[in-house]
Scaffold this motif. Sequence first.
Motif, short mmCIF file in Angstrom:
data_model
loop_
_atom_site.label_atom_id
_atom_site.label_comp_id
_atom_site.label_asym_id
_atom_site.label_seq_id
_atom_site.Cartn_x
_atom_site.Cartn_y
_atom_site.Cartn_z
N VAL A 2 0.85 -1.19 0.00
CA VAL A 2 0.00 0.00 0.00
C VAL A 2 0.88 1.25 0.00
CG1 VAL A 2 -1.70 1.30 1.30
CG2 VAL A 2 -1.84 -1.20 1.22
N GLY A 26 -2.05 -0.37 -4.33
CA GLY A 26 -1.86 -1.53 -3.46
C GLY A 26 -3.10 -2.00 -2.75
N PHE A 27 -4.25 -1.38 -3.03
CA PHE A 27 -5.50 -1.80 -2.41
C PHE A 27 -6.66 -1.38 -3.32
CE2 PHE A 27 -7.05 2.32 -0.78
CZ PHE A 27 -5.89 3.09 -0.89
N THR A 28 -7.85 -1.86 -3.01
CA THR A 28 -9.02 -1.53 -3.81
C THR A 28 -9.51 -0.15 -3.39
OG1 THR A 28 -9.57 -3.89 -3.89
CG2 THR A 28 -11.27 -2.33 -4.60
N HIS A 31 -13.07 1.13 -2.36
CA HIS A 31 -13.74 0.54 -1.21
C HIS A 31 -13.47 1.32 0.09
CE1 HIS A 31 -14.14 -3.79 -3.03
NE2 HIS A 31 -14.73 -2.86 -3.76
N TYR A 32 -12.62 2.32 0.02
CA TYR A 32 -12.16 2.99 1.25
C TYR A 32 -12.42 4.49 1.23
CZ TYR A 32 -9.69 -1.27 2.48
OH TYR A 32 -9.38 -2.56 2.82
N ASN A 77 -7.71 6.10 -8.97
CA ASN A 77 -7.14 5.88 -7.62
C ASN A 77 -6.54 7.16 -7.06
OD1 ASN A 77 -7.83 3.24 -8.06
ND2 ASN A 77 -5.82 2.39 -7.61
N MET A 102 -6.21 -0.71 7.54
CA MET A 102 -5.23 -0.80 6.45
C MET A 102 -4.50 0.52 6.27
SD MET A 102 -4.76 0.21 3.10
CE MET A 102 -6.43 0.53 2.52
N ALA A 106 -0.40 1.36 7.02
CA ALA A 106 0.45 1.64 5.86
C ALA A 106 1.41 2.78 6.18
CB ALA A 106 -0.42 2.02 4.67
#
Length: 118
Positions: A2, A26-28, A31-32, A77, A102, A106
């Motif tokens: 991440v 490094g992540f979806t 979704h965050y 992103n 998460m 990170a």
Amino acid sequence: QVTFVESGGGLVQPGESLTLSCTASGFTFGHYGMRWFRQAPGKEREIVAWINSTSSGTSYLDSVKGRFSISRDNAKNMVFLQMNNLKPEDTAMYYCKAVGGMGNSAPWGPGTQVIVSS
């Protein structure tokens, strides 16, 4: 892995504007929720703005309400911070991170320096 990479800072005069960008990987991303933070010399890091995963909700530090606007592009992103009517007290290093465990675990990105001075 991440990562968060901030950009767009600079030296501006009071009353001017800047737009900060943050690219996450490094992540979806979609979704965050995402947050912008800042840390001025000798002060603790503080949360400046938050946006939820769908851009339907935002919140701001009281001192920047009406001047700053957070937005995001889930296809790229990226999260942005539009800063208008900048004041000397906005001088700080600005960072972004994802919300939740998460994001908390990170590493911090390099940040982007904002200096507001006449």
